[in-house]
Scaffold this motif. Structure first.
Motif, PDB file in Angstrom:
ATOM      1  N   MET A   1      -0.586   2.299 -18.862  1.00 14.37           N
ATOM      2  CA  MET A   1       0.298   2.494 -17.713  1.00 14.37           C
ATOM      3  C   MET A   1      -0.141   3.694 -16.875  1.00 14.37           C
ATOM      4  SD  MET A   1       2.699   0.135 -17.842  1.00 14.37           S
ATOM      5  CE  MET A   1       4.254  -0.410 -18.510  1.00 14.37           C
ATOM      6  N   ASP A   2      -0.538   4.772 -17.551  1.00 15.14           N
ATOM      7  CA  ASP A   2      -1.003   5.963 -16.826  1.00 15.14           C
ATOM      8  C   ASP A   2      -2.215   5.636 -15.966  1.00 15.14           C
ATOM      9  OD1 ASP A   2       0.991   7.518 -17.882  1.00 15.14           O
ATOM     10  OD2 ASP A   2      -0.258   8.446 -19.434  1.00 15.14           O
ATOM     11  N   THR A   3      -3.140   4.859 -16.529  1.00 13.08           N
ATOM     12  CA  THR A   3      -4.322   4.480 -15.755  1.00 13.08           C
ATOM     13  C   THR A   3      -3.953   3.555 -14.601  1.00 13.08           C
ATOM     14  OG1 THR A   3      -5.670   4.650 -17.768  1.00 13.08           O
ATOM     15  CG2 THR A   3      -6.652   3.513 -15.887  1.00 13.08           C
ATOM     16  N   ALA A   4      -3.008   2.632 -14.845  1.00 15.08           N
ATOM     17  CA  ALA A   4      -2.554   1.730 -13.784  1.00 15.08           C
ATOM     18  C   ALA A   4      -1.972   2.519 -12.612  1.00 15.08           C
ATOM     19  CB  ALA A   4      -1.532   0.741 -14.334  1.00 15.08           C
ATOM     20  N   GLU A   5      -1.234   3.588 -12.908  1.00 15.46           N
ATOM     21  CA  GLU A   5      -0.700   4.433 -11.844  1.00 15.46           C
ATOM     22  C   GLU A   5      -1.831   5.144 -11.110  1.00 15.46           C
ATOM     23  OE1 GLU A   5       2.293   7.108 -13.170  1.00 15.46           O
ATOM     24  OE2 GLU A   5       3.830   5.557 -13.297  1.00 15.46           O
ATOM     25  N   LYS A   6      -2.807   5.609 -11.863  1.00 10.83           N
ATOM     26  CA  LYS A   6      -3.933   6.333 -11.276  1.00 10.83           C
ATOM     27  C   LYS A   6      -4.706   5.456 -10.291  1.00 10.83           C
ATOM     28  CE  LYS A   6      -8.431   8.258 -12.606  1.00 10.83           C
ATOM     29  NZ  LYS A   6      -9.330   8.577 -13.758  1.00 10.83           N
ATOM     30  N   ILE A   7      -4.915   4.184 -10.624  1.00 16.12           N
ATOM     31  CA  ILE A   7      -5.718   3.306  -9.767  1.00 16.12           C
ATOM     32  C   ILE A   7      -4.848   2.508  -8.792  1.00 16.12           C
ATOM     33  CG2 ILE A   7      -7.544   3.174 -11.491  1.00 16.12           C
ATOM     34  CD1 ILE A   7      -6.582   0.391 -12.237  1.00 16.12           C
ATOM     35  N   ASP A   8      -3.548   2.796  -8.793  1.00 13.30           N
ATOM     36  CA  ASP A   8      -2.619   2.253  -7.792  1.00 13.30           C
ATOM     37  C   ASP A   8      -2.353   0.760  -7.947  1.00 13.30           C
ATOM     38  OD1 ASP A   8      -0.860   2.675  -5.680  1.00 13.30           O
ATOM     39  OD2 ASP A   8      -2.357   2.229  -4.137  1.00 13.30           O
ATOM     40  N   THR A   9      -2.452   0.252  -9.172  1.00  7.05           N
ATOM     41  CA  THR A   9      -2.079  -1.150  -9.415  1.00  7.05           C
ATOM     42  C   THR A   9      -0.700  -1.264 -10.065  1.00  7.05           C
ATOM     43  OG1 THR A   9      -3.211  -1.139 -11.570  1.00  7.05           O
ATOM     44  CG2 THR A   9      -4.483  -1.888  -9.648  1.00  7.05           C
ATOM     45  N   TYR A  10      -0.144  -0.163 -10.508  1.00  4.27           N
ATOM     46  CA  TYR A  10       1.116  -0.180 -11.266  1.00  4.27           C
ATOM     47  C   TYR A  10       2.247  -0.830 -10.480  1.00  4.27           C
ATOM     48  CZ  TYR A  10       4.995   1.564 -14.137  1.00  4.27           C
ATOM     49  OH  TYR A  10       6.114   1.648 -14.926  1.00  4.27           O
ATOM     50  N   SER A  11       2.436  -0.385  -9.234  1.00  9.72           N
ATOM     51  CA  SER A  11       3.578  -0.870  -8.451  1.00  9.72           C
ATOM     52  C   SER A  11       3.472  -2.357  -8.143  1.00  9.72           C
ATOM     53  CB  SER A  11       3.704  -0.075  -7.151  1.00  9.72           C
ATOM     54  OG  SER A  11       2.546  -0.213  -6.356  1.00  9.72           O
ATOM     55  N   ILE A  12       2.243  -2.878  -8.081  1.00  4.73           N
ATOM     56  CA  ILE A  12       2.069  -4.315  -7.856  1.00  4.73           C
ATOM     57  C   ILE A  12       2.312  -5.068  -9.163  1.00  4.73           C
ATOM     58  CG2 ILE A  12       0.487  -6.121  -7.064  1.00  4.73           C
ATOM     59  CD1 ILE A  12      -1.027  -3.983  -5.510  1.00  4.73           C
ATOM     60  N   SER A  13       1.784  -4.566 -10.255  1.00  4.99           N
ATOM     61  CA  SER A  13       1.928  -5.249 -11.545  1.00  4.99           C
ATOM     62  C   SER A  13       3.381  -5.349 -11.992  1.00  4.99           C
ATOM     63  CB  SER A  13       1.107  -4.523 -12.619  1.00  4.99           C
ATOM     64  OG  SER A  13      -0.276  -4.634 -12.370  1.00  4.99           O
ATOM     65  N   GLU A  14       4.224  -4.392 -11.594  1.00  6.16           N
ATOM     66  CA  GLU A  14       5.615  -4.437 -12.030  1.00  6.16           C
ATOM     67  C   GLU A  14       6.481  -5.375 -11.187  1.00  6.16           C
ATOM     68  OE1 GLU A  14       7.603  -0.706 -11.864  1.00  6.16           O
ATOM     69  OE2 GLU A  14       7.194  -0.363  -9.738  1.00  6.16           O
ATOM     70  N   LEU A  15       5.909  -5.975 -10.141  1.00  2.68           N
ATOM     71  CA  LEU A  15       6.668  -6.951  -9.364  1.00  2.68           C
ATOM     72  C   LEU A  15       7.039  -8.130 -10.262  1.00  2.68           C
ATOM     73  CD1 LEU A  15       4.620  -6.939  -6.031  1.00  2.68           C
ATOM     74  CD2 LEU A  15       6.857  -5.897  -6.434  1.00  2.68           C
ATOM     75  N   PRO A  16       8.226  -8.735 -10.071  1.00  7.75           N
ATOM     76  CA  PRO A  16       8.752  -9.704 -11.043  1.00  7.75           C
ATOM     77  C   PRO A  16       8.239 -11.129 -10.890  1.00  7.75           C
ATOM     78  CG  PRO A  16      10.350  -9.357  -9.300  1.00  7.75           C
ATOM     79  CD  PRO A  16       9.199  -8.428  -9.003  1.00  7.75           C
ATOM     80  N   TYR A  17       7.060 -11.317 -10.293  1.00  9.39           N
ATOM     81  CA  TYR A  17       6.541 -12.674 -10.115  1.00  9.39           C
ATOM     82  C   TYR A  17       5.756 -13.062 -11.361  1.00  9.39           C
ATOM     83  CZ  TYR A  17       7.599 -11.140  -5.386  1.00  9.39           C
ATOM     84  OH  TYR A  17       8.226 -10.612  -4.288  1.00  9.39           O
ATOM     85  N   GLU A  18       6.163 -14.125 -12.041  1.00  6.14           N
ATOM     86  CA  GLU A  18       5.579 -14.504 -13.319  1.00  6.14           C
ATOM     87  C   GLU A  18       4.275 -15.256 -13.136  1.00  6.14           C
ATOM     88  OE1 GLU A  18       8.740 -16.732 -15.089  1.00  6.14           O
ATOM     89  OE2 GLU A  18       9.625 -14.954 -16.007  1.00  6.14           O
ATOM     90  N   ASP A  19       3.328 -15.020 -14.043  1.00 11.42           N
ATOM     91  CA  ASP A  19       2.092 -15.791 -14.008  1.00 11.42           C
ATOM     92  C   ASP A  19       2.145 -16.885 -15.070  1.00 11.42           C
ATOM     93  OD1 ASP A  19       1.427 -14.628 -16.489  1.00 11.42           O
ATOM     94  OD2 ASP A  19       0.354 -12.985 -15.525  1.00 11.42           O
ATOM     95  N   CYS A  20       1.052 -17.634 -15.195  1.00  7.94           N
ATOM     96  CA  CYS A  20       1.086 -18.825 -16.043  1.00  7.94           C
ATOM     97  C   CYS A  20       1.219 -18.500 -17.525  1.00  7.94           C
ATOM     98  CB  CYS A  20      -0.146 -19.691 -15.792  1.00  7.94           C
ATOM     99  SG  CYS A  20      -1.680 -18.970 -16.363  1.00  7.94           S
ATOM    100  N   CYS A  21       0.943 -17.249 -17.924  1.00 12.51           N
ATOM    101  CA  CYS A  21       1.082 -16.888 -19.333  1.00 12.51           C
ATOM    102  C   CYS A  21       2.538 -16.909 -19.792  1.00 12.51           C
ATOM    103  CB  CYS A  21       0.483 -15.506 -19.581  1.00 12.51           C
ATOM    104  SG  CYS A  21      -1.313 -15.449 -19.394  1.00 12.51           S
ATOM    105  N   THR A  22       3.466 -16.871 -18.841  1.00 18.10           N
ATOM    106  CA  THR A  22       4.883 -16.868 -19.201  1.00 18.10           C
ATOM    107  C   THR A  22       5.520 -18.253 -19.072  1.00 18.10           C
ATOM    108  OG1 THR A  22       5.512 -16.262 -16.942  1.00 18.10           O
ATOM    109  CG2 THR A  22       5.126 -14.465 -18.481  1.00 18.10           C
TER     110      THR A  22
END
Length: 391
Positions: A324-345
């Motif tokens: 999570m810390d790295t995701a914040e650093k590279i600025d993908t965190y806020s996109i990844s936490e969006l509630p749109y489900e992918d096919c794995c779910t």
């Protein structure tokens, strides 16, 4: 001559390379210049140093923000460039020094034609600085501020007081290509970032199950890929329609083995795409014991579906907080936490098997009618997107 503000760049691990160092430097310079697209500047290369000069002062922070993301660079400094003249160096050191507190001057002298060595030059400059600012004191071990003087062979010296860490690692494109299984979660973007940091050029494959997953879920992954390009450069993204295969898994296979079989088919498709695009490895965001599909047994059963390529799992020993810390650093965190489900779910079983048996997984997968044809169709109809580097 008035001191000129420049940005001094230092590379990292490339320094350890031998006869092939020029190949790594060439790629690093290409990546630096690509990162500065749209900015006017002059790039100068000397031994073990690069300099960015003749840029608009208003663009300096933008330049710094971009080059600090270039893998292969260790650090940078905002430096004052002056002719190698003792009087010019004295005045420049005074201009960069604090008004009070302790200081140290550290000199590196690449120009061996001077009549003083590095320690003598530091002592001379320090003595002059003390004569100009009485509230300063020398501390060679724990100074509150340090001024660096880099005297090069080109007749110029570079004086600076800061070092800004860059992304480090190896230049992207020096370690072959890898196919990243990219979802909309937190893990896989970080995995791609970490492999790019080791010099690997990243391609991505994403699986979507429309209409079970929305177009917003697909766009989420495209946006994540865009963020990664700031570090990885341009990314070719393969979007695979997985709906028919996923429905077939749900229809024909044991519920507790659905996730295991889905992962097997995903890596099989990813490997075929990787081989077609001259990739030397697959990359996944698996972290040991994080979820049911990431136990040693599950990973072993998944690996069995990959026939020719290694599977790199750069997060395997990381915990969720580090990821999570790295995701914040590279600025993908806020996109990844969006509630749109992918096919794995989609069609997620209540109790997925934690320690799958390989023979059972193979038998269950064999129950799927026309699976080879569905895989062939999925690859044939793959959507290819060119995600250009964001600046």
């Amino acid at each position: 001559m008035e001191a000129k503000r420049v940005i001094l760049l230092r590379y990292g691990e490339i320094f350890l390379k031998g006869k092939n160092r020029n190949l790594f430097e060439k790629r690093l310079i290409e990546n630096i210049k690509k990162s500065l697209t749209g900015i006017d500047y002059k790039f100068i290369r000397t031994q073990n140093r690069y300099y960015i000069e003749d840029f608009d002062e208003c663009a300096m922070q933008d330049i710094i923000d971009r080059v600090t993301k270039v893998f292969g660079l260790h650090s940078l400094s905002i430096a004052l460039k002056v002719p190698t003249d003792y009087d010019a160096l004295k005045e420049t050191v005074v201009s960069l020094s604090p008004s009070e507190g302790s200081f140290r001057i550290t000199t590196k002298r690449a120009d061996k034609t001077l009549d003083k060595n590095s320690m003598q030059i530091s002592a001379m400059l320090g003595g002059y600085l003390l004569s100009q600012k009485s509230n300063l004191s020398v501390d060679l071990y724990f100074p509150k501020s340090e001024i660096f003087v880099d005297i090069r062979e080109n007749g110029y010296s570079y004086v600076f007081s800061d070092k800004i860490l860059c992304a480090q690692g190896m230049p992207v494109g020096t370690a072959g290509r890898g196919m990243l299984l990219l979802s909309g979660g937190f893990d896989s973007p970080v995995a791609g970032y970490r492999m790019a940091r080791r010099g690997m050029q990243i391609m991505g494959v994403h699986y979507h199950s429309y209409p079970h997953t929305s177009e917003m879920a697909r766009q989420k992954v495209v946006d994540i890929a865009g963020k990664l390009t700031k570090y990885c450069g341009d990314i070719k993204l393969f979007v695979v329609k997985f709906t028919d295969i996923q429905q077939a898994i749900h229809t024909y296979c044991r519920e507790d083995y659905m996730i295991t079989i889905m992962r097997r088919i995903m890596v099989e498709i990813a490997e075929k795409l990787a081989l077609d695009n001259k990739c030397g490895a697959l990359i996944t965001g698996e972290s040991l014991a994080q979820v049911a599909s990431q136990t040693t047994k599950s990973i072993t059963v998944t690996n069995d579906a990959v026939k020719y390529l290694p599977v790199f799992r750069p997060l395997i020993g990381m915990d969720k907080y580090e990821i999570m810390d790295t995701a914040e650093k590279i600025d993908t965190y806020s996109i990844s936490e969006l509630p749109y489900e992918d096919c794995c779910t989609v069609f997620l079983p209540k109790n997925p098997v934690i320690k799958p048996d390989l023979e059972i997984a193979i038998k269950e997968q064999a129950k799927i009618k026309d699976l080879d044809k569905m895989i062939e169709d999925a690859i044939k109809n793959v959507e290819i997107m060119e995600i250009n580097q964001e600046f």
